[in-house]
Design a protein around this motif. Structure first.
Motif, PDB file in Angstrom:
ATOM      1  N   MET A   1      -3.607   7.363  -6.191  1.00 21.73           N
ATOM      2  CA  MET A   1      -2.447   7.346  -5.301  1.00 21.73           C
ATOM      3  C   MET A   1      -2.064   8.769  -4.907  1.00 21.73           C
ATOM      4  O   MET A   1      -2.262   9.718  -5.662  1.00 21.73           O
ATOM      5  CB  MET A   1      -1.240   6.681  -5.983  1.00 21.73           C
TER       6      MET A   1
ATOM      7  N   LYS B   1      -7.714   1.624  -5.458  1.00 19.09           N
ATOM      8  CA  LYS B   1      -7.044   0.798  -6.462  1.00 19.09           C
ATOM      9  C   LYS B   1      -6.543   1.644  -7.625  1.00 19.09           C
ATOM     10  O   LYS B   1      -5.564   1.285  -8.293  1.00 19.09           O
ATOM     11  CB  LYS B   1      -8.014  -0.269  -6.978  1.00 19.09           C
ATOM     12  N   TYR B   2      -7.200   2.788  -7.858  1.00 17.56           N
ATOM     13  CA  TYR B   2      -6.873   3.600  -9.026  1.00 17.56           C
ATOM     14  C   TYR B   2      -6.335   4.993  -8.687  1.00 17.56           C
ATOM     15  O   TYR B   2      -6.032   5.764  -9.592  1.00 17.56           O
ATOM     16  CB  TYR B   2      -8.124   3.757  -9.907  1.00 17.56           C
TER      17      TYR B   2
ATOM     18  N   ASP C   1      -1.353   4.213  -1.757  1.00 18.62           N
ATOM     19  CA  ASP C   1      -2.551   3.829  -2.514  1.00 18.62           C
ATOM     20  C   ASP C   1      -3.794   4.230  -1.724  1.00 18.62           C
ATOM     21  O   ASP C   1      -4.114   3.617  -0.700  1.00 18.62           O
ATOM     22  CB  ASP C   1      -2.558   2.322  -2.765  1.00 18.62           C
TER      23      ASP C   1
ATOM     24  N   ARG D   1       0.823  -1.210   0.000  1.00 21.55           N
ATOM     25  CA  ARG D   1       0.000   0.000   0.000  1.00 21.55           C
ATOM     26  C   ARG D   1       0.859   1.263   0.000  1.00 21.55           C
ATOM     27  O   ARG D   1       0.525   2.259  -0.628  1.00 21.55           O
ATOM     28  CB  ARG D   1      -0.934   0.012   1.215  1.00 21.55           C
TER      29      ARG D   1
ATOM     30  N   GLU E   1       4.759   6.609  -2.240  1.00 22.65           N
ATOM     31  CA  GLU E   1       3.431   6.664  -2.846  1.00 22.65           C
ATOM     32  C   GLU E   1       2.470   5.845  -1.987  1.00 22.65           C
ATOM     33  O   GLU E   1       2.777   4.710  -1.608  1.00 22.65           O
ATOM     34  CB  GLU E   1       3.494   6.106  -4.262  1.00 22.65           C
TER      35      GLU E   1
END
Length: 212
Positions: free
Chosen positions: A169, A166-167, A163, A117, A161
């Motif tokens: 960040m 899922k799409y 998350d 993550r 980074e």
């Protein structure tokens, strides 16, 4: 014997044409082949440490995520170097009003442990920097033209980074940039080089192209 041979040949012909018909039907019913790739869009802002000042920095990038650990794209980034008409930004890096630095080029992003993550990444940016100012030549409201020159630019940064989904960040990075410009507007040669920090939001999505 002749009758048996004719019968055998007839069976073979029926089987052959039946096979062709079945193959054609299967090909028509099959799903068309598809090609897919992952795109990313990144937008953010931060600051650069230039001549004891911290001018704002805005950036935008778009590209392809070629694998979970490697992305390739184009970027554009800008710093104001002085105040603008009707905009007191508190910046006096350049001795000319409406001065700016505009960087653009190609970015290479290498990501470690992309399945986690929170994961680290390294970003290398190569391109050019345009340094100049806007001019008001007719004394009317607004600027009419730009006076600028282009030179080499490179940046290397590391970051983390997170998350969010899922799409989507959230990324924070810091690094060093090199600006290859000459002395201009009271800014010494390579004076726009230095540390930079940026916080950005990245969105990724998959594109699928089906063949006809």
């Amino acid at each position: 014997m002749c009758k048996q041979l004719k019968t055998a040949l007839m069976v073979l012909v029926i089987v052959f044409y039946g096979s062709l018909a079945f193959a054609s039907h299967t090909m028509l019913d099959a799903r068309p082949a598809s090609f897919s790739f992952v795109s990313y869009l990144n937008a953010g802002g931060g600051t650069a440490f230039i001549q004891d000042e911290w001018p704002l920095q805005a950036e935008f990038s778009y590209g392809l995520q070629l694998s979970p650990w490697f992305s390739l794209g184009g970027f554009v980034c800008a710093n104001p170097l002085s105040n603008f008409e009707h905009a007191d930004l508190g910046v006096s890096i350049a001795n000319t009003e409406a001065a700016f630095a505009l960087m653009s080029g190609t970015e290479f992003i290498f990501t470690a442990y992309p399945d986690k993550r929170i994961h680290p990444f390294l970003r290398l940016a190569l391109g050019g920097i345009t340094v100049g100012y806007l001019e008001d030549v007719d004394a009317d409201e607004g600027y009419d033209r730009a006076q600028a020159s282009r030179s080499s630019f490179a940046s290397l940064a590391v970051g983390l980074e997170l998350d969010l989904t899922k799409y989507t960040m959230l990324a924070l990075r810091g690094g060093w940039r090199f600006a290859g410009h000459a002395e201009t507007m009271g800014i010494e040669k390579h004076g726009l080089s230095g540390l930079e920090v940026c916080l950005s939001v990245k969105t990724v999505w998959r594109n699928t192209i089906n063949s006809l």
